[in-house]
Motif scaffolding. Structure first.
Motif, PDB file in Angstrom:
ATOM      1  N   GLY A 189       1.174  -1.228   0.194  1.00  0.00           N
ATOM      2  CA  GLY A 189       0.032   0.369   0.102  1.00  0.00           C
ATOM      3  C   GLY A 189       0.602   1.188   0.043  1.00  0.00           C
ATOM      4  O   GLY A 189       2.054   0.996   0.464  1.00  0.00           O
ATOM      5  N   SER A 190      -0.001   2.250  -0.762  1.00  0.00           N
ATOM      6  CA  SER A 190       0.534   3.454  -0.644  1.00  0.00           C
ATOM      7  C   SER A 190      -0.237   4.915  -0.262  1.00  0.00           C
ATOM      8  O   SER A 190      -1.377   4.734  -0.690  1.00  0.00           O
ATOM      9  CB  SER A 190       2.010   3.677  -1.724  1.00  0.00           C
ATOM     10  N   GLY A 191       0.356   5.929   0.021  1.00  0.00           N
ATOM     11  CA  GLY A 191      -0.933   7.247  -0.221  1.00  0.00           C
ATOM     12  C   GLY A 191       0.737   8.359   0.187  1.00  0.00           C
ATOM     13  O   GLY A 191       1.820   7.769   0.418  1.00  0.00           O
ATOM     14  N   GLY A 192      -0.407   9.461   0.902  1.00  0.00           N
ATOM     15  CA  GLY A 192       0.863  10.945   1.108  1.00  0.00           C
ATOM     16  C   GLY A 192       1.053  10.389   2.259  1.00  0.00           C
ATOM     17  O   GLY A 192       2.439  11.415   2.100  1.00  0.00           O
ATOM     18  N   PHE A 193       1.055   9.794   3.182  1.00  0.00           N
ATOM     19  CA  PHE A 193       1.411   9.253   4.530  1.00  0.00           C
ATOM     20  C   PHE A 193       3.521   8.690   4.437  1.00  0.00           C
ATOM     21  O   PHE A 193       3.713   8.493   5.372  1.00  0.00           O
ATOM     22  CB  PHE A 193       0.647   8.702   5.348  1.00  0.00           C
ATOM     23  N   GLY A 194       3.222   7.373   3.248  1.00  0.00           N
ATOM     24  CA  GLY A 194       4.003   6.814   3.173  1.00  0.00           C
ATOM     25  C   GLY A 194       3.986   5.358   2.381  1.00  0.00           C
ATOM     26  O   GLY A 194       2.853   6.108   1.835  1.00  0.00           O
ATOM     27  N   VAL A 195       4.331   4.669   2.420  1.00  0.00           N
ATOM     28  CA  VAL A 195       4.807   3.582   1.593  1.00  0.00           C
ATOM     29  C   VAL A 195       4.425   2.218   3.051  1.00  0.00           C
ATOM     30  O   VAL A 195       5.051   2.512   3.731  1.00  0.00           O
ATOM     31  CB  VAL A 195       5.639   3.103   1.202  1.00  0.00           C
ATOM     32  N   VAL A 196       3.464   1.059   3.131  1.00  0.00           N
ATOM     33  CA  VAL A 196       2.925   0.346   3.521  1.00  0.00           C
ATOM     34  C   VAL A 196       3.866  -1.137   2.979  1.00  0.00           C
ATOM     35  O   VAL A 196       4.011  -1.069   1.565  1.00  0.00           O
ATOM     36  CB  VAL A 196       2.098   0.141   4.277  1.00  0.00           C
ATOM     37  N   TYR A 197       4.294  -2.035   3.864  1.00  0.00           N
ATOM     38  CA  TYR A 197       5.298  -2.944   3.609  1.00  0.00           C
ATOM     39  C   TYR A 197       4.736  -4.411   4.268  1.00  0.00           C
ATOM     40  O   TYR A 197       4.298  -4.441   5.437  1.00  0.00           O
ATOM     41  CB  TYR A 197       6.430  -3.147   3.752  1.00  0.00           C
ATOM     42  N   TYR A 198       4.647  -5.617   3.869  1.00  0.00           N
ATOM     43  CA  TYR A 198       4.602  -6.885   4.032  1.00  0.00           C
ATOM     44  C   TYR A 198       5.714  -7.442   4.768  1.00  0.00           C
ATOM     45  O   TYR A 198       7.000  -7.370   4.207  1.00  0.00           O
ATOM     46  CB  TYR A 198       3.126  -7.862   3.444  1.00  0.00           C
ATOM     47  N   GLY A 199       5.226  -7.834   6.397  1.00  0.00           N
ATOM     48  CA  GLY A 199       7.042  -8.792   6.543  1.00  0.00           C
ATOM     49  C   GLY A 199       6.200  -9.683   7.924  1.00  0.00           C
ATOM     50  O   GLY A 199       5.339  -9.721   7.842  1.00  0.00           O
ATOM     51  N   GLU A 200       7.245 -10.255   7.944  1.00  0.00           N
ATOM     52  CA  GLU A 200       6.780 -11.810   9.360  1.00  0.00           C
ATOM     53  C   GLU A 200       8.162 -12.165  10.180  1.00  0.00           C
ATOM     54  O   GLU A 200       9.158 -12.156   9.813  1.00  0.00           O
ATOM     55  CB  GLU A 200       6.732 -13.023   8.385  1.00  0.00           C
ATOM     56  N   PHE A 201       7.975 -10.904  11.466  1.00  0.00           N
ATOM     57  CA  PHE A 201       8.757 -12.115  12.885  1.00  0.00           C
ATOM     58  C   PHE A 201       9.300 -13.380  12.278  1.00  0.00           C
ATOM     59  O   PHE A 201       8.769 -14.360  12.065  1.00  0.00           O
ATOM     60  CB  PHE A 201       8.436 -11.320  13.670  1.00  0.00           C
ATOM     61  N   LYS A 202      10.026 -13.531  13.025  1.00  0.00           N
ATOM     62  CA  LYS A 202      10.965 -14.393  13.121  1.00  0.00           C
ATOM     63  C   LYS A 202      10.252 -15.538  13.997  1.00  0.00           C
ATOM     64  O   LYS A 202      10.728 -17.167  13.916  1.00  0.00           O
ATOM     65  CB  LYS A 202      12.832 -14.860  14.173  1.00  0.00           C
ATOM     66  N   ASP A 203       9.602 -15.403  14.459  1.00  0.00           N
ATOM     67  CA  ASP A 203       8.022 -15.700  15.321  1.00  0.00           C
ATOM     68  C   ASP A 203       7.599 -16.648  14.433  1.00  0.00           C
ATOM     69  O   ASP A 203       6.058 -17.047  15.408  1.00  0.00           O
ATOM     70  CB  ASP A 203       7.926 -15.151  16.818  1.00  0.00           C
ATOM     71  N   GLY A 204       7.176 -15.409  13.852  1.00  0.00           N
ATOM     72  CA  GLY A 204       6.403 -16.575  12.849  1.00  0.00           C
ATOM     73  C   GLY A 204       4.997 -15.152  12.260  1.00  0.00           C
ATOM     74  O   GLY A 204       4.146 -15.276  11.936  1.00  0.00           O
ATOM     75  N   LYS A 205       4.857 -13.881  13.093  1.00  0.00           N
ATOM     76  CA  LYS A 205       3.692 -12.914  13.502  1.00  0.00           C
ATOM     77  C   LYS A 205       4.153 -11.998  12.507  1.00  0.00           C
ATOM     78  O   LYS A 205       5.292 -12.003  12.241  1.00  0.00           O
ATOM     79  CB  LYS A 205       3.903 -11.896  14.796  1.00  0.00           C
TER      80      LYS A 205
END
Length: 262
Positions: A189-205
């Motif tokens: 996602g993106s917009g005037g506020f900035g950019v959003v990225y998908y991620g996953e922590f090592k514990d799977g969250k």
């Protein structure tokens, strides 16, 4: 519902032939190409196409859908102007996050249109009001505190606004976030506020990482206020705020990833 199924390519043309289709949920995928003509789906009431990579204009043919009540196309790469006939139609319409898509200025006001704004923009507005109250009270109690804030690093500035609040929010390192997002590989996602990225922590969250665009002193102040406010807000209908980071000139907010969220 086909939300968040990692679908790619154009929207299948077969969907436009389903005359009995009432709701269409294709949000949160990686679909590309233009929005097709859905006039064959006369019973269609709700369309969710947000958070994809759709291009082209917003088809004026959408106004020919007699039962359409909700249309969500935010956070794509649409361009041009929103058809005036669509603006005159009584429906919930959200097209924010499309940098090159805008309302025709010559059309005047349309009181029947409800243009949804992103959750981030609403939070920033509330944060600004809250910060004014906090700063006003702080100046009355500690007249010299403002000078100390200017000398503090950005991350300490966050802590100074509300120690209790930032203790509740986890301070992530930039390396942790880079590992979780694979160096900001998947943009969702993106917009005037900035950019959003998908991620996953090592514990799977699974997480959604928002990288803010403003790096000025004012931007850092707004970032600090937003961290303070988000750390205090807990509600079952709001996406959970997990933490923040402010290193190497990057202001980052970390949220829980919602597969069916927007």
């Amino acid at each position: 519902k086909l939300s968040g199924k990692n679908l790619t390519g154009n929207i299948p043309s077969d969907l436009t032939k389903l005359s009995g289709l009432v709701e269409l949920w294709l949000d949160g995928n990686s679909l590309t190409g233009p929005i097709p003509d859905f006039t064959g789906c006369v019973d269609l009431k709700i369309i969710h196409l947000e958070n994809n990579h759709l291009t082209g204009g917003l088809p004026s043919s959408l106004v020919d859908l007699p039962n359409l009540r909700k249309l969500y196309v935010q956070n794509n790469m649409l361009s041009g102007t929103v058809p005036s006939t669509l603006l005159d139609k009584n429906l919930v319409l959200n097209y924010t996050g499309n940098v090159n898509l805008r309302k025709d200025r010559s059309e005047g006001s349309h009181n029947k249109i409800i243009i949804g704004s992103s959750f981030g923009a609403a939070i920033l507005l509330i944060a600004t009001i809250a910060s004014c109250v906090l700063l006003y009270k702080g100046k009355k109690k500690y007249p010299k505190q403002d000078q100390l804030k200017h000398a503090m690093p950005a991350q300490r500035l966050v802590s100074s606004l509300s120690n209790a609040a930032t203790e509740a929010a986890h301070c992530c390192t930039l390396s942790e976030i880079e590992d979780a997002t694979r160096n900001f590989e998947k943009k969702i996602g993106s917009g005037g506020f900035g950019v959003v990225y998908y991620g996953e922590f090592k514990d799977g969250k699974e997480i959604a990482v928002k990288v803010l665009t403003s790096n000025s002193f004012q931007g850092k102040r707004e970032f600090s206020n937003e961290v303070t406010l988000l750390s205090r807000i807990h509600h079952r209908n709001l996406v959970q705020f997990l933490g923040y980071s402010q290193e190497e000139g990057k202001s980052i907010l970390v949220y829980e990833f919602m597969h069916n969220g927007t």
